[in-house]
Design a protein around this motif. Structure first.
Motif: not given
Length: 992
Positions: A826-853
């Motif tokens: 299970i991954r999170g995804n933003i509308n408009g981002v291609k399925p094959g692109e993992d957004i994890i590397d683009d998430i800022k450290p301060e937002n990583r907790l919110k993303y996983e939450q």
């Protein structure tokens, strides 16, 4: 052409307009642009058109509607113009009572210093008084005009009217005086019609004095050469005819009737016709002696009754108008007060709810009981000014809507593109209330859901009201109806009262939620700080210590002087601290500085980051200063020759950038293979020192060492691409041979990014961000280009959507395991981002907790059994993952997998908790490759997820370690892509 130009064009051609179409089109244009001034002016043009066409009924309707809506304090001149036209219509309809009422209103808005307007009003009210048989008051109004020394034309008009009034009152001597003065003035003006009217008045004077011979001669002269009489002359003709009959001049009377019979018959003035027929009756009576006695008595009775009717009508009209008006006002007032009380009481019930959705639903149901609207739409742009998470309007591409219809509330997200040509778009431009009656406009506004225009859906009335906090619109309410006129004044007032109440409740709800969120965030932040933080009060030089900070420093006080803390600081660092920090505090700016503390006979390197807390009134209350211990791996050799990040003055560059001719370049250098030296701190420091020395030699300038262990170099007044390229290539040539350390040649693998101001960015913060993103492992150096900018926009969009929880969905990837069992990552995804692109590397450290939450919250809402899930976590968020699984009531993660993305021994206790719960722990292969051998040999990891390409030897190595391997076919990603804006109720889609 702008509105003013279009209006002036219509004003110039209004007399030649054959239809009002152009005026109506102009009026709709004004309404679409929310320009009330020109909308009212367009209505006046339309009124004048109808008056010219003698269509007084349509003119009356437009004026009545505008007088209800117009704010006379803003549009004073337009309000007066509307009153003038209403007075004219009532005079034409001989409704002088109503004309008097509007004339009285008009007087309140005329400036007493404006002689021209005041004289025009006195002339108007004098005419009305005369028709209401209040001749003395009419005279007084005319005398007021004479006091202002009017011009000759106006004075002659006033004197002629005064003469007529004096004659009607029987004041013949006064009439003679004003008539003589008027006649002399008329002769100087060469006014033919005015002279004729003076002759008529002179005839009346002679008649009142009994000198009928002279009176008849004057009347005869007036009509001698006039074959066609207008309505202006017909009343005078009736008076002349009456005089002839009374003096038994039957032959002349009959001849006069023969000449002008057609004019009397064709007139539309019923009063003139009535007097004409009475004169015919009188003539018949006098000529027929047999009927004289009988008909004369009847005629006298008719005239007596006419006088009585006139008096009775006048009294009744005055009395009834007053009574009806009082009754109407009282009834209306009672109804409005009752509705207002009901609105406040019923809507007060909805304020008992706490949730946003519950508040809106209860509010709509209750309000519908008072005003029978068909639909209510609530559109939210933000959650007022109490929203603790920032809104990035540039990147959020939708609004939240709640549509109320038939006691149900529907929540939807609407893309901004769908708002084009809608009332929402219009409201966003004006942020003021908007009322629209589609019966009198073809304004092409569309419904944001059906995409149809309102009038096509049968909607006839619309009221849109803003919800504001601190003058900023955070939402809007849109009410529509097909049969109830929502735009009526009392309905608009009730809707405004209701929305003000709901505005207050919503802001209060947002504020309470914000307090809860802030409390939770603060607690999480404090719990994760081993060293803690303190609050510094510059006014008293005192600091307030948190419990963690007190334990860390050994200062066993809750509040102490800051000097007590500074005594723990290294003396050299203290000098630098006292130079940098007080300067930042004096200018109320944040700061960041690194220094050493002597605690418990040990030297500890820490980073202090201070942020000012500013009150709403703009005053500095205190500084919130966090302390973080620098880990062993981060402790770079502290040579004073290497400037550190906390010495990098962003404010200085912002100040210089105010000069239009200032330019500079940022070069960022990063050692790609620095991680391999993590276990040898001395070698790692030598590698960093060597890079520093080479940069300093080639570029003849000192770079700053940032906390991410990259070097940032500023080249002032140098943005020439070829010049920079040559220097960078010289640098790479210099480091290509490497350097010796303990007899071993160490080669530096470095990449560099170049960003130039003002060519590539608009400020130092953007420059730093771009320079970090421009570090490209595939090339030695990279100038800023469109690809970097696109990646920056993508990264910002992803983080903003995470912060706002906007357009966030879940991805389920079917992963093949070595035992062939199905697992869904299970991954999170933003509308408009291609399925094959993992957004994890683009998430800022301060937002990583919110993303996983967000992912964990959405996962907790799933109601499925029999599936195995894999979720990703990190060192900074592992505690939340553990907490979620410990509280997993539905066993969603039973036999599941947690994929860890770092090789950090400090979190092994947390990983052990997961294993104790029956969870398998995997690590990303990219992180696994950076692990030391002793870490690889531990039993903490059950397997490896292949997040990067691998070789056959690497696979064999993992198999030898008996680690399971997770992988998925990159070609099948599209087939396994599932995105939704809603939380899943089931995993049916996975089986599709």
């Amino acid at each position: 052409m702008n509105l003013r130009g279009k209006y002036n064009s219509l004003l110039a051609q209004r007399k030649s307009l054959e239809t009002p179409t152009e005026i109506i089109e102009f009026r709709n244009l004004c309404k679409s642009q929310l320009n009330q001034e020109y909308m009212f002016l367009a209505d006046i043009l339309l009124v004048d058109y109808y008056i010219d066409k003698n269509n007084l009924e349509d003119a009356f309707k437009i004026i009545t509607k505008d007088l209800e809506k117009i704010d006379f304090s803003v549009f004073n001149a337009i309000y007066v113009a509307l009153l003038e036209r209403m007075i004219y219509i009532h005079i034409q309809n001989r409704n002088f009572r109503s004309a008097y009422r509007y004339a009285s209103k008009k007087r309140k808005y005329i400036n007493s210093t404006n002689t021209e307007e005041l004289n025009r009003w006195n002339l108007e009210i004098a005419y009305i008084f005369a028709e209401l048989d209040r001749k003395e008051e009419a005279l007084d109004s005319l005398k007021e005009i004479l006091k202002t020394s009017p011009d000759s034309e106006l004075k002659s008009l006033v004197l002629s009217n005064m003469t007529k009034l004096y004659i009607d009152l029987g004041k013949i001597e006064e009439a003679k005086l004003t008539l003589d003065e008027c006649t002399m003035l008329i002769n100087t003006l060469d006014d033919t019609e005015g002279l004729m009217y003076c002759n008529y008045l002179n005839a009346k004077v002679y008649a009142n004095e009994g000198n009928t011979r002279f009176a008849k001669k004057i009347f005869k002269d007036i009509f001698e050469n006039t074959k066609k009489l207008t309505d202006q002359y017909l009343p005078i003709a009736n008076e002349y005819l009456q005089m002839l009959i009374e003096n038994n001049d039957f032959k002349e009377a009959i001849e006069f009737l023969k000449d002008y019979k057609d004019e009397f018959e064709k007139t539309n003035d019923l009063f003139i016709k009535k007097d004409y027929y009475k004169n015919i009756l009188k003539l018949s009576i006098k000529r027929n002696s047999d009927l004289k006695n009988e008909l004369s008595e009847t005629l006298n009775k008719i005239e007596t009754i006419e006088k009585e009717i006139a008096k009775t009508n006048e009294y009744n009209l005055d009395s009834n108008l007053q009574d009806e008006k009082n009754e109407e006002v009282n009834m209306k007032l009672y109804q409005i007060i009752t509705k207002v009380q009901k609105t406040i009481n019923l809507i007060g019930i909805s304020i008992l709810n706490d949730g946003e959705r519950d508040i809106l639903l209860e509010f709509s149901v209750r309000l519908e009981e008072i005003i029978k609207f068909d639909e209510a739409l609530f559109v939210f742009f933000s959650r007022a000014n109490y929203e603790i998470f920032p809104e990035f309007v540039d990147f959020i591409n939708s609004v939240t809507t709640f549509q109320y219809k038939k006691e149900r509330l529907y929540e939807r997200k609407i893309p901004y593109n769908n708002l084009n040509n809608s009332i929402v778009e219009m409201m966003m431009s004006s942020t003021q209330e908007i009322t629209i009656d589609f019966n009198d406009t073809s304004l092409g506004l569309k419904d944001i859901f059906s995409e149809k225009k309102y009038y096509e859906n049968g909607t006839r009335y619309l009221v849109a009201l803003p919800l504001k906090q601190d003058n900023d619109m955070f939402a809007m309410c849109i009410f529509t109806a097909k049969n109830i006129d929502l735009t009526a004044s009392e309905n608009v007032v009730l809707l405004k009262i209701a929305t003000k109440l709901i505005e207050f409740k919503l802001v209060t709800a947002f504020y309470q939620e914000s307090l809860r969120s802030q409390k939770n965030i603060l607690q999480v932040s404090l719990d994760s700080l081993q060293e803690g933080l303190f609050y510094y009060h510059p006014q008293t030089n005192k600091i307030s210590l948190t419990e963690q900070f007190s334990k860390f420093t050994g200062i066993n006080k809750t509040i102490c002087d800051k000097t007590d803390y500074l005594e723990l600081m290294d003396k050299d660092d203290l000098k630098r601290y006292l130079k940098i920090v007080p300067e930042a505090i004096a200018s109320i700016k944040p700061y960041k500085i690194r220094y050493s503390l002597n605690i418990n006979s040990q030297v500890v390197l820490v980073t202090e980051q201070g942020t000012p807390y500013i009150t709403k009134q703009g005053a500095l209350k205190c500084y919130i200063s966090s302390i973080n211990k620098v880990t062993d791996n981060e402790q770079i050799i502290k040579k004073k020759s290497i400037p550190l990040e906390d010495e990098f003055k962003i404010s200085e560059f912002n100040a210089k950038a105010k000069k239009t001719d200032y330019k500079y370049s940022i070069l960022r250098f990063k050692i790609k293979n620095l991680d391999i030296y993590s276990d040898n701190l001395l070698l790692k420091n030598k590698v960093i020192e060597n890079l520093f020395e080479n940069i300093k030699i080639v570029f003849e300038s000192l770079p700053y060492l940032f906390d991410d262990e990259s070097f940032v170099l500023i080249l002032e007044n140098n943005i020439d691409k070829e010049n920079i390229r040559k220097k960078v290539e010289d640098f790479f040539a210099m480091i290509s041979s490497g350097f010796l350390f303990s007899g071993v040649n160490i080669k530096l693998e470095v990449n560099c990014s170049i960003t130039r101001y003002p060519k590539d960015a608009i400020g130092i913060n953007e420059m730093l961000e771009f320079s970090l993103m421009g570090l490209n492992d595939k090339v030695n150096y990279q100038f800023f280009d469109d690809e970097i900018f696109k990646n920056y926009i993508k990264k910002e969009t992803i983080n903003n959507c995470i912060v706002a929880e906007s357009d966030f969905g879940l991805l389920f990837f079917e992963i093949s395991r070595t035992d062939s069992k199905k697992i869904y990552e299970i991954r999170g995804n933003i509308n408009g981002v291609k399925p094959g692109e993992d957004i994890i590397d683009d998430i800022k450290p301060e937002n990583r907790l919110k993303y996983e939450q967000i992912i964990l919250n959405k996962l907790s809402s799933l109601n499925v059994k029999g599936y195995t899930f894999a979720i990703n976590t990190s060192a900074s968020t592992i505690h939340k993952t553990v907490e979620f699984i410990e509280n997993d009531k539905f066993n969603l993660m039973k036999n599941g997998i947690v994929i860890f993305n770092e090789c950090d021994k400090s979190v092994f206790p947390e990983l052990q908790k997961l294993k104790d719960l029956g969870i398998k722990v995997y690590i990303n292969f990219s992180a696994f490759k950076k692990c030391s051998f002793d870490t690889m040999a531990t039993a903490f990891f059950d397997g490896v997820k292949m997040d990067i390409p691998t070789t056959v030897d690497e696979i064999r190595f993992l198999e030898n370690l008996r680690l399971e391997i997770l992988s998925f076919n990159q070609e099948d990603i599209k087939r396994n892509f599932y995105y939704t804006k809603k939380i899943y109720d089931s995993l049916d889609l996975i089986e599709d």
